[in-house]
Design a protein around this motif. Sequence first.
Motif, PDB file in Angstrom:
ATOM      1  N   MET A  74       0.824  -1.214   0.000  1.00  0.00           N
ATOM      2  CA  MET A  74       0.000   0.000   0.000  1.00  0.00           C
ATOM      3  C   MET A  74       0.857   1.263   0.000  1.00  0.00           C
ATOM      4  O   MET A  74       0.502   2.263  -0.636  1.00  0.00           O
ATOM      5  CB  MET A  74      -0.961  -0.001   1.190  1.00  0.00           C
ATOM      6  N   ILE A  75       1.996   1.224   0.695  1.00  0.00           N
ATOM      7  CA  ILE A  75       2.922   2.371   0.654  1.00  0.00           C
ATOM      8  C   ILE A  75       3.389   2.606  -0.780  1.00  0.00           C
ATOM      9  O   ILE A  75       3.380   3.737  -1.287  1.00  0.00           O
ATOM     10  CB  ILE A  75       4.125   2.135   1.588  1.00  0.00           C
ATOM     11  N   HIS A  76       3.791   1.534  -1.459  1.00  0.00           N
ATOM     12  CA  HIS A  76       4.261   1.664  -2.849  1.00  0.00           C
ATOM     13  C   HIS A  76       3.145   2.163  -3.774  1.00  0.00           C
ATOM     14  O   HIS A  76       3.422   2.823  -4.771  1.00  0.00           O
ATOM     15  CB  HIS A  76       4.815   0.327  -3.344  1.00  0.00           C
TER      16      HIS A  76
ATOM     17  N   THR B  43      10.602   2.976   6.044  1.00  0.00           N
ATOM     18  CA  THR B  43       9.774   3.404   4.907  1.00  0.00           C
ATOM     19  C   THR B  43       9.514   4.903   4.903  1.00  0.00           C
ATOM     20  O   THR B  43       9.131   5.457   3.876  1.00  0.00           O
ATOM     21  CB  THR B  43       8.409   2.695   4.932  1.00  0.00           C
ATOM     22  N   GLY B  44       9.675   5.568   6.055  1.00  0.00           N
ATOM     23  CA  GLY B  44       9.311   6.976   6.163  1.00  0.00           C
ATOM     24  C   GLY B  44       7.828   7.192   6.326  1.00  0.00           C
ATOM     25  O   GLY B  44       7.369   8.326   6.426  1.00  0.00           O
ATOM     26  N   SER B  45       7.042   6.114   6.348  1.00  0.00           N
ATOM     27  CA  SER B  45       5.595   6.233   6.499  1.00  0.00           C
ATOM     28  C   SER B  45       5.254   6.566   7.947  1.00  0.00           C
ATOM     29  O   SER B  45       6.129   6.615   8.824  1.00  0.00           O
ATOM     30  CB  SER B  45       4.915   4.939   6.056  1.00  0.00           C
ATOM     31  N   VAL B  46       3.978   6.785   8.208  1.00  0.00           N
ATOM     32  CA  VAL B  46       3.532   7.223   9.528  1.00  0.00           C
ATOM     33  C   VAL B  46       2.361   6.354   9.973  1.00  0.00           C
ATOM     34  O   VAL B  46       1.529   5.943   9.152  1.00  0.00           O
ATOM     35  CB  VAL B  46       3.146   8.728   9.507  1.00  0.00           C
TER      36      VAL B  46
ATOM     37  N   LEU C  10       2.393  16.253   7.646  1.00  0.00           N
ATOM     38  CA  LEU C  10       2.087  14.942   8.213  1.00  0.00           C
ATOM     39  C   LEU C  10       1.936  13.890   7.127  1.00  0.00           C
ATOM     40  O   LEU C  10       2.424  12.764   7.254  1.00  0.00           O
ATOM     41  CB  LEU C  10       0.800  15.016   9.050  1.00  0.00           C
ATOM     42  N   CYS C  11       1.248  14.253   6.038  1.00  0.00           N
ATOM     43  CA  CYS C  11       0.983  13.268   4.988  1.00  0.00           C
ATOM     44  C   CYS C  11       1.914  13.421   3.790  1.00  0.00           C
ATOM     45  O   CYS C  11       1.588  12.998   2.678  1.00  0.00           O
ATOM     46  CB  CYS C  11      -0.479  13.300   4.576  1.00  0.00           C
ATOM     47  N   SER C  12       3.100  14.015   4.034  1.00  0.00           N
ATOM     48  CA  SER C  12       4.172  14.097   3.028  1.00  0.00           C
ATOM     49  C   SER C  12       3.739  14.841   1.768  1.00  0.00           C
ATOM     50  O   SER C  12       4.161  14.513   0.661  1.00  0.00           O
ATOM     51  CB  SER C  12       4.686  12.695   2.666  1.00  0.00           C
ATOM     52  N   LEU C  13       2.907  15.864   1.959  1.00  0.00           N
ATOM     53  CA  LEU C  13       2.485  16.718   0.840  1.00  0.00           C
ATOM     54  C   LEU C  13       3.088  18.115   0.937  1.00  0.00           C
ATOM     55  O   LEU C  13       2.719  19.003   0.168  1.00  0.00           O
ATOM     56  CB  LEU C  13       0.961  16.817   0.795  1.00  0.00           C
ATOM     57  N   ASP C  14       4.013  18.317   1.879  1.00  0.00           N
ATOM     58  CA  ASP C  14       4.513  19.664   2.135  1.00  0.00           C
ATOM     59  C   ASP C  14       5.484  20.166   1.076  1.00  0.00           C
ATOM     60  O   ASP C  14       5.956  21.299   1.158  1.00  0.00           O
ATOM     61  CB  ASP C  14       5.170  19.735   3.517  1.00  0.00           C
ATOM     62  N   ASN C  15       5.764  19.356   0.054  1.00  0.00           N
ATOM     63  CA  ASN C  15       6.566  19.836  -1.075  1.00  0.00           C
ATOM     64  C   ASN C  15       5.697  20.425  -2.181  1.00  0.00           C
ATOM     65  O   ASN C  15       6.209  20.920  -3.178  1.00  0.00           O
ATOM     66  CB  ASN C  15       7.430  18.704  -1.643  1.00  0.00           C
ATOM     67  N   ARG C  16       4.352  20.398  -1.983  1.00  0.00           N
ATOM     68  CA  ARG C  16       3.464  20.943  -3.017  1.00  0.00           C
ATOM     69  C   ARG C  16       2.212  21.595  -2.459  1.00  0.00           C
ATOM     70  O   ARG C  16       1.537  22.344  -3.156  1.00  0.00           O
ATOM     71  CB  ARG C  16       3.069  19.839  -4.003  1.00  0.00           C
TER      72      ARG C  16
ATOM     73  N   GLN D 233       6.952   7.345  -1.781  1.00  0.00           N
ATOM     74  CA  GLN D 233       7.553   6.848  -0.543  1.00  0.00           C
ATOM     75  C   GLN D 233       8.706   7.751  -0.110  1.00  0.00           C
ATOM     76  O   GLN D 233       9.515   8.177  -0.918  1.00  0.00           O
ATOM     77  CB  GLN D 233       8.066   5.415  -0.718  1.00  0.00           C
ATOM     78  N   ARG D 234       8.735   8.048   1.188  1.00  0.00           N
ATOM     79  CA  ARG D 234       9.814   8.851   1.755  1.00  0.00           C
ATOM     80  C   ARG D 234      10.723   7.971   2.590  1.00  0.00           C
ATOM     81  O   ARG D 234      10.253   7.190   3.413  1.00  0.00           O
ATOM     82  CB  ARG D 234       9.243   9.951   2.663  1.00  0.00           C
ATOM     83  N   LYS D 235      12.004   8.132   2.424  1.00  0.00           N
ATOM     84  CA  LYS D 235      12.958   7.352   3.213  1.00  0.00           C
ATOM     85  C   LYS D 235      13.273   8.048   4.548  1.00  0.00           C
ATOM     86  O   LYS D 235      13.614   7.394   5.527  1.00  0.00           O
ATOM     87  CB  LYS D 235      14.271   7.157   2.440  1.00  0.00           C
ATOM     88  N   SER D 236      13.148   9.365   4.575  1.00  0.00           N
ATOM     89  CA  SER D 236      13.552  10.094   5.775  1.00  0.00           C
ATOM     90  C   SER D 236      12.522   9.921   6.885  1.00  0.00           C
ATOM     91  O   SER D 236      11.376   9.626   6.635  1.00  0.00           O
ATOM     92  CB  SER D 236      13.704  11.599   5.467  1.00  0.00           C
TER      93      SER D 236
END
Length: 448
Positions: free
Chosen positions: A133-135, A171-174, A361-367, A441-444
């Motif tokens: 699901m992450i992928h 995975t960098g997931s939350v 939080l949901c890794s959308l802060d780059n857009r 997917q974020r590694k950090s």
Amino acid sequence: MEVGSAVNAVRSRRVLIGDKVQPAVVVIKDGKIHQILSDNMPTHLVVMPGIVDCHVHVNEPGRVSWEGFWTATRAAAAGGVTTIVDMPLNSIPPTNTLVHFQEKLREATGKCFVDTAFWGGVIPGNQLELRPMIHAGVAGFKCFLIHSGVEEFPHVTDCDLHAAMKQLQGTGSVLLFHAELDVQQTTEESGDSSHYSTFLQSRPDCMEIEAVRIVTDLCLQYRVRCHIVHLSSAKPLKLIKEARRAGAPLTVETTHHYLCLCAENIPAGATQFKCCPPIRGSHNQEQLWSALKAGQIDMVVSDHSPCTPDLKRLDSGDFTQAWGGISSLQFGLPLFWSSASKRGFQLADVVRLLSHNTAKLCSLDNRKGSLSPGYDADLVIWDPEREFEVEAGIHHKNKITPYLGFKLQGVVCATILRGQLVYKEGSFSPEPLGKQLLIPQRKSQTHL
């Protein structure tokens, strides 16, 4: 300008750029913010990043009579929300396998007036579904430490949590936690079920304290990003602060209803106020506001959780039997501002708590969540001084809400999604213009 048309520029003397309010022109090109220029336009309306509401129960497929993508995202657009993140329940099937996630994406196609991302779910035995699901692009996962309210989304045990954490490492997931835990009651539940106090006594603060203790221990052990959803009690904040000081990548949200409503003012039988965890007393509420101001609470969300009118048991007023969930997706911005502005919060705090940190939080802060060149041109244009009463014009499917009749400060005038006008003064774009957001997917392991 017609709703649905492209917007080339937005100008105002009150544009939120970073943490400053200044006169500016936001130039839009190909749905992105192209550049921001200084300007002296005398418009008094505020222009800021669209709100990112990362806690919304849309319930489609399976319970579309409760809510669906069409109605939920229209309500979002009317409230200045340009991105929602859909919870893995109460849809049927819940989003707890790759196949179910793909079904969710099919159901949402062509129905969203704002951009939509998706949380997956952690339930007993599904740990091998998490990485697929992450992928596939889920924003992260949610689990319950107590009965979820629906049979198809069972709560997890310690064993399930350790299995899930092992899958999420690296995975960098939350992992999001509904942080209430069943604890041994020292007294038997008693009292009139139509009195709010009876329900409140059945979900004491210690349920949240003990659940948060489990979350902080797991977060420190595995160093997987963890997030506590809808914190209602201020009492676990000490545990959260200590865990963060020890290096836990832990974040926490509260909701509009915990900040705006208090137990003392809930009338007998008014089950539209029921939610879990419960709305607590006014002293606790002020502690939540203080924690928000001090940065101990990272964000504010709606936890929009609607149902059909019959499930609210308004006829009997039975708090113990009524569905626990509050509908507020459309009114989050004015609800927050009406209370926050009286407590010394500034417009920059609104962006931080309702847009930037929720996007992060949901890794959308780059857009999403910032007015910066290269970001999606998602804007809300609103009047923070104007007042209105919550009555007609509620756009979510079932109109039951505890806020009916409330006088609020802050009127959303227009909502722009990736450079297109999707809402303006009661009118919507003719067709849904929202996109499905699949999260790379974020590694950090960075956190707020």
